[in-house]
Enzyme design. Structure first.
Site, PDB file in Angstrom:
ATOM      1  N   ALA A  33       0.823  -1.215   0.000  1.00 33.91           N
ATOM      2  CA  ALA A  33       0.000   0.000   0.000  1.00 33.91           C
ATOM      3  C   ALA A  33       0.858   1.266   0.000  1.00 33.91           C
ATOM      4  O   ALA A  33       0.385   2.332  -0.407  1.00 33.91           O
ATOM      5  CB  ALA A  33      -0.912  -0.009   1.221  1.00 33.91           C
ATOM      6  N   ALA A  43     -16.501  -0.879  16.094  1.00 39.01           N
ATOM      7  CA  ALA A  43     -17.770  -0.975  16.827  1.00 39.01           C
ATOM      8  C   ALA A  43     -18.414  -2.314  16.512  1.00 39.01           C
ATOM      9  O   ALA A  43     -18.404  -2.768  15.360  1.00 39.01           O
ATOM     10  CB  ALA A  43     -18.707   0.151  16.427  1.00 39.01           C
ATOM     11  N   LYS A 106     -23.730  -6.850  -0.027  1.00 40.32           N
ATOM     12  CA  LYS A 106     -24.299  -6.950  -1.379  1.00 40.32           C
ATOM     13  C   LYS A 106     -25.724  -6.443  -1.451  1.00 40.32           C
ATOM     14  O   LYS A 106     -26.142  -5.835  -2.429  1.00 40.32           O
ATOM     15  CB  LYS A 106     -24.231  -8.391  -1.885  1.00 40.32           C
ATOM     16  CG  LYS A 106     -24.868  -9.417  -0.946  1.00 40.32           C
ATOM     17  CD  LYS A 106     -23.864 -10.334  -0.303  1.00 40.32           C
ATOM     18  CE  LYS A 106     -24.469 -10.982   0.916  1.00 40.32           C
ATOM     19  NZ  LYS A 106     -23.765 -12.119   1.413  1.00 40.32           N
ATOM     20  N   VAL A 133     -19.414  -9.448  -3.867  1.00 42.11           N
ATOM     21  CA  VAL A 133     -19.729 -10.438  -4.911  1.00 42.11           C
ATOM     22  C   VAL A 133     -18.705 -11.563  -4.890  1.00 42.11           C
ATOM     23  O   VAL A 133     -17.508 -11.326  -5.071  1.00 42.11           O
ATOM     24  CB  VAL A 133     -19.748  -9.786  -6.313  1.00 42.11           C
ATOM     25  CG1 VAL A 133     -20.103 -10.817  -7.375  1.00 42.11           C
ATOM     26  CG2 VAL A 133     -20.737  -8.634  -6.352  1.00 42.11           C
ATOM     27  N   GLY A 135     -17.384 -13.340  -2.576  1.00 40.96           N
ATOM     28  CA  GLY A 135     -16.422 -13.375  -1.466  1.00 40.96           C
ATOM     29  C   GLY A 135     -15.004 -13.054  -1.860  1.00 40.96           C
ATOM     30  O   GLY A 135     -14.684 -11.920  -2.223  1.00 40.96           O
ATOM     31  N   ILE A 137     -13.188 -14.016  -4.415  1.00 44.62           N
ATOM     32  CA  ILE A 137     -12.797 -13.952  -5.840  1.00 44.62           C
ATOM     33  C   ILE A 137     -12.786 -12.486  -6.280  1.00 44.62           C
ATOM     34  O   ILE A 137     -13.791 -11.805  -6.123  1.00 44.62           O
ATOM     35  CB  ILE A 137     -13.798 -14.725  -6.738  1.00 44.62           C
ATOM     36  CG1 ILE A 137     -14.006 -16.159  -6.246  1.00 44.62           C
ATOM     37  CG2 ILE A 137     -13.357 -14.687  -8.186  1.00 44.62           C
ATOM     38  CD1 ILE A 137     -15.089 -16.922  -7.019  1.00 44.62           C
ATOM     39  N   GLY A 188     -21.542 -21.718   8.735  1.00 40.96           N
ATOM     40  CA  GLY A 188     -21.448 -20.254   8.711  1.00 40.96           C
ATOM     41  C   GLY A 188     -21.547 -19.654   7.321  1.00 40.96           C
ATOM     42  O   GLY A 188     -21.175 -18.509   7.100  1.00 40.96           O
ATOM     43  N   ASP A 202     -29.996 -13.645  -2.412  1.00 44.10           N
ATOM     44  CA  ASP A 202     -28.577 -13.310  -2.250  1.00 44.10           C
ATOM     45  C   ASP A 202     -27.862 -13.332  -3.611  1.00 44.10           C
ATOM     46  O   ASP A 202     -27.117 -12.403  -3.946  1.00 44.10           O
ATOM     47  CB  ASP A 202     -27.934 -14.315  -1.278  1.00 44.10           C
ATOM     48  CG  ASP A 202     -26.448 -14.111  -1.127  1.00 44.10           C
ATOM     49  OD1 ASP A 202     -26.056 -13.163  -0.420  1.00 44.10           O
ATOM     50  OD2 ASP A 202     -25.674 -14.874  -1.724  1.00 44.10           O
ATOM     51  N   LYS A 206     -26.048 -10.179  -5.924  1.00 43.33           N
ATOM     52  CA  LYS A 206     -24.707 -10.216  -6.522  1.00 43.33           C
ATOM     53  C   LYS A 206     -24.786 -10.064  -8.049  1.00 43.33           C
ATOM     54  O   LYS A 206     -23.972  -9.369  -8.654  1.00 43.33           O
ATOM     55  CB  LYS A 206     -24.016 -11.529  -6.144  1.00 43.33           C
ATOM     56  CG  LYS A 206     -23.747 -11.633  -4.639  1.00 43.33           C
ATOM     57  CD  LYS A 206     -23.382 -13.045  -4.217  1.00 43.33           C
ATOM     58  CE  LYS A 206     -23.187 -13.171  -2.727  1.00 43.33           C
ATOM     59  NZ  LYS A 206     -23.156 -14.566  -2.258  1.00 43.33           N
TER      60      LYS A 206
HETATM   61  N1  HSE Z   1     -24.794 -16.737   1.986  1.00 37.61           N
HETATM   62  C1  HSE Z   1     -23.789 -16.450   1.025  1.00 37.61           C
HETATM   63  C2  HSE Z   1     -23.469 -17.738   0.282  1.00 37.61           C
HETATM   64  C3  HSE Z   1     -22.566 -15.904   1.717  1.00 37.61           C
HETATM   65  O1  HSE Z   1     -23.958 -18.816   0.675  1.00 37.61           O
HETATM   66  O2  HSE Z   1     -22.777 -17.682  -0.709  1.00 37.61           O
HETATM   67  C4  HSE Z   1     -21.718 -15.013   0.873  1.00 37.61           C
HETATM   68  O3  HSE Z   1     -22.390 -13.938   0.328  1.00 37.61           O
END
Ligand code: HSE
Length: 437
Positions: A33, A43, A106, A133, A135, A137, A188, A202, A206
């Site tokens: 950087a 927070a 997103k 978008v 994660g 990538i 998760g 979702d 994206k």
């Molecule tokens: N819930 C999303 C997925 C997480 O399953 O791809 C990432 O945006």
């Protein structure tokens, strides 16, 4: 030179990963950087301090997110709390205070991005959203910068890891939908409200972003066609495989003469395509440019450190450009703001694609002729037919049709007519089919 001070909103999965990666890789990041990057103020409503390394380097942690965006020392805000509110108010307040923003949100960008970018433009600050978008990538950067010479023709992606995990487990292990969803939640990956994953919302968030970056159009989430994976049954996965296809939940955007397609739905794709073999929670996006041809981007679409990787790359980009003239920065939606086009989004009825149809028919002579007559009358050409053995004692047999490309409105009409035939029982399963060449 002094380190750039950053404010962090949210210390959950991605927030924790961001603190850990920034702390672990601090030296290399500073070399890249040109300056150190220090999270000085964070927070969070609640967090697991033991799971986050480097937390001790943050000067102030409280539960007051507005105090972070009002902190005069902070130059960049990282928003990782998700959802629409108070994320939107916080991001707009940060912009108003002249701070740059990095977000993984997103939903916020897809729905309120136009307003947020306009505010940022006015203030001469950047809003970066690579992590929103797919994660980890770097698909936004690839399309916005790496492919900037091209006219993008289409993009298609597996952009929801939870859906991909469910479809993979159904296809490879014969597991049922609900037990796989539960596991995705435990891992998760699933959204706080898992209907966002399995109903396709979702992925539509994206895709909305991908479409805007690909074609230089304002974000139009409300015009994106959305279908989830809840109607896909185990037998569809098996029959598709017998016919040489795999079912993936895809987001597809394509420029046609009549408008831009924006659609999210389960899709049959030939099993020999690389993207058909992207399994589990992994994501992949195929982008076809007129000069470069098809390109494929693959990696983790969710998770703590993969998403943090994208968040921190955005922070580094902003730090590198801190002294540059705002007019000369990479535009939010890849095209200069005054060059966005008003090309319309194609209504789903006018989209042309091929189809997989599964129906339950009485097992007697002439039934197929009744169905094919309806398809023929509507100009729908059949590519393949598969009839399965009736189950012991059953009066109906599953019949599967693959059709050639036809407009969605013709297929809707055909399905309505076939459903009303006396020889057909129950609903007809329709899955769109793409060759992706
Ligand atoms: N819930 C999303 C997925 C997480 O399953 O791809 C990432 O945006």
């Amino acid at each position: 030179m002094q380190a750039v001070k950053v404010g962090l909103l949210g210390l959950g999965t991605v927030g924790g990963g961001t603190v850990s990666v920034l702390s672990r890789n601090a030296e290399e990041i500073a070399r890249r950087a040109g300056r150190g990057i220090q999270i000085s103020h964070a927070a969070a409503k609640e967090y697991n301090a033991e799971a986050i390394t480097g937390l001790d380097k943050i000067e102030t942690i409280s539960d007051d997110a507005f105090a972070v965006v009002d902190d005069p020392e902070v130059e960049i805000i990282i928003e990782l709390i998700g959802g629409y509110s108070p994320a939107k108010e916080l991001v707009l307040a940060a912009i108003e205070n002249g701070k740059h923003v990095v977000t993984a949100n997103k939903a916020l960008i897809a729905v309120h991005g136009n307003e947020i970018f306009a505010a940022a433009q006015k203030k001469g600050v950047t809003v970066a959203f690579e992590a929103a978008v797919a994660g980890g990538i770097p698909i936004i950067k690839a399309m916005r910068e790496g492919l900037a010479a091209n006219q993008i023709q289409w993009a298609a992606g597996i952009i929801n890891g939870t859906c991909n995990f469910i479809l993979t487990e159904m296809s490879e292990k014969g597991r049922d939908f609900n037990s796989v969803l539960k596991e995705a939640q435990e891992l998760g990956y699933a959204e706080a409200d898992p209907s966002f994953d399995v109903e396709g919302i979702d992925a539509a968030h994206k895709l909305t972003i991908i479409g805007s970056i690909a074609f230089g159009i304002p974000l139009q989430f409300e015009k994106t066609y959305i279908e989830g994976i809840t109607t896909i049954e185990q037998q569809d996965v098996i029959y598709a495989a017998e016919l040489g296809y795999r079912i993936k939940h895809l987001g597809i955007t394509r420029k046609t003469e009549n408008g831009i397609e924006m659609r999210v739905h389960p899709t049959l794709i030939p099993h020999r395509r690389l993207i058909a073999n992207v399994d589990g929670v992994m994501n992949a996006v195929l982008v076809k440019g007129d000069a470069v041809g098809p390109t494929l981007y693959y990696g983790a679409g969710a998770g703590s450190e993969p998403t943090a990787s994208a968040v921190i790359a955005d922070v580094i980009d902003i730090v590198r450009a801190l002294t540059s003239d705002p007019e000369n920065r990479v535009p939010h939606l890849a095209f200069q703001p005054n060059e966005l086009s008003d090309t319309s989004i194609l209504p789903m009825e006018e989209v042309e694609t091929a189809y997989y149809l599964r129906m339950q028919a009485i097992d007697r002579p002439g039934v197929l002729a009744e169905v094919t007559a309806i398809l023929g009358d509507l100009g729908i050409s059949i590519e393949a037919i598969l009839q399965k053995e009736p189950e012991e004692g059953a009066s109906h047999v599953p019949i599967i049709f693959l059709t050639q490309r036809v407009q969605e409105k013709n297929m809707n009409e055909a399905i309505e007519k076939i459903k009303n035939l006396d020889v057909i029982e129950g609903d007809i399963t329709r899955i769109r089919m793409e060759i992706l060449k």
